[in-house]
Write a protein that holds these residues in place. Structure first.
Motif, PDB file in Angstrom:
ATOM      1  N   GLU A  38       1.945  11.084 -25.448  1.00 52.81           N
ATOM      2  CA  GLU A  38       2.458  12.454 -25.535  1.00 52.81           C
ATOM      3  C   GLU A  38       1.663  13.417 -24.655  1.00 52.81           C
ATOM      4  O   GLU A  38       2.222  14.341 -24.052  1.00 52.81           O
ATOM      5  CB  GLU A  38       2.426  12.924 -26.987  1.00 52.81           C
ATOM      6  N   ARG A  39       0.355  13.209 -24.564  1.00 49.97           N
ATOM      7  CA  ARG A  39      -0.492  14.103 -23.772  1.00 49.97           C
ATOM      8  C   ARG A  39      -0.121  14.037 -22.296  1.00 49.97           C
ATOM      9  O   ARG A  39      -0.004  15.073 -21.627  1.00 49.97           O
ATOM     10  CB  ARG A  39      -1.964  13.714 -23.955  1.00 49.97           C
ATOM     11  N   SER A  42       3.222  15.742 -21.727  1.00 50.28           N
ATOM     12  CA  SER A  42       3.087  17.194 -21.814  1.00 50.28           C
ATOM     13  C   SER A  42       2.498  17.779 -20.541  1.00 50.28           C
ATOM     14  O   SER A  42       2.924  18.834 -20.074  1.00 50.28           O
ATOM     15  CB  SER A  42       2.199  17.549 -23.017  1.00 50.28           C
ATOM     16  N   GLN A  43       1.523  17.086 -19.951  1.00 51.69           N
ATOM     17  CA  GLN A  43       0.880  17.569 -18.728  1.00 51.69           C
ATOM     18  C   GLN A  43       1.844  17.637 -17.553  1.00 51.69           C
ATOM     19  O   GLN A  43       1.677  18.465 -16.653  1.00 51.69           O
ATOM     20  CB  GLN A  43      -0.305  16.672 -18.376  1.00 51.69           C
ATOM     21  N   SER A  45       5.288  17.981 -17.860  1.00 52.98           N
ATOM     22  CA  SER A  45       6.590  18.551 -18.229  1.00 52.98           C
ATOM     23  C   SER A  45       6.992  19.742 -17.357  1.00 52.98           C
ATOM     24  O   SER A  45       8.177  19.953 -17.109  1.00 52.98           O
ATOM     25  CB  SER A  45       6.581  18.958 -19.702  1.00 52.98           C
TER      26      SER A  45
END
Length: 220
Positions: A38-39, A42-43, A45
């Protein structure tokens, strides 16, 4: 919204995958980034057209995410060879037109090739060879491999060749090399007639096979 041009999906958003995905997006392409972390997702996106968190080993999840509608896949999963193999198989099962895959070893490379990957990349080895070539000859600014042993190299003209006509280098007869052109500052000059006089700091573009290019480089 309708997509224009080829569309890309990058599986694995580590250092290599995120760098490729970012550049593809910078060129104006529609790029989907996929990672189970997920990290990482997210970075990326805000950089990519779309991002999704999922396991690339799950064919149904990939299909539900619409990945079967993309044209080109880059499987950039790092050290998890099993996950890389499963993702590659799924890209093939989903019918993507072109599949490139990052390998972590020569054994991994052979497996991916057998699975039908269109191109398998060993980034560390390829970059290592690239850097070694430039370290070996400081006048070699860059080069591109064209396959079948042919390369295009960008050589900085040294002081000793300042004022020398290209014809006097006997590139074709002595070294079996073809001069493609040169950059002088921001201007490009074709070398069709080989009548251009070289100047210090010109960037000379040559086409030839590596042994012939090395023989010429050794004379500089």
């Amino acid at each position: 919204m309708a997509r224009k041009g080829r569309t890309f999906v990058v599986i694995g958003l580590g250092a290599f995958g995120s760098a490729v995905a970012s550049e593809l997006a910078r060129f104006g392409n529609h790029v989907l980034g996929v990672d189970a972390d997920e990290r990482r997702v997210s970075q990326m996106s805000a950089t990519l057209s779309n991002t999704v968190i999922l396991d690339a080993g799950d064919e149904n999840a990939l299909r539900e995410a619409g990945i079967d509608s993309y044209d080109v896949a880059l499987v950039a999963i790092g050290r998890d060879i099993e996950a890389s193999i499963l993702a590659t198989m799924n890209m093939r099962m989903l019918g993507l037109e072109t599949i490139w895959v990052k390998a972590s070893s020569r054994t991994h490379h052979r497996i991916l090739s057998k699975l039908g990957a269109d191109r398998v990349i060993l980034p560390e080895q390829e970059m290592g060879r690239h850097i070694a070539q430039m370290l070996h000859n400081p006048l070699l600014q860059d080069y591109v491999s064209l396959g079948n042993g042919f390369n295009v190299v960008n050589i900085i003209v040294p002081d000793k060749l300042d004022g020398t006509p290209i014809a006097d280098l006997h590139l074709r007869d002595t070294f079996d090399l073809r001069p493609l052109g040169l950059m002088r500052g921001t201007e490009y000059h074709a070398c069709v007639a080989e009548d251009i006089v070289l100047r210090r700091e010109d960037k000379l573009l040559l086409l030839g096979k590596r042994p012939d290019l090395r023989r010429f480089g050794d004379t500089l």
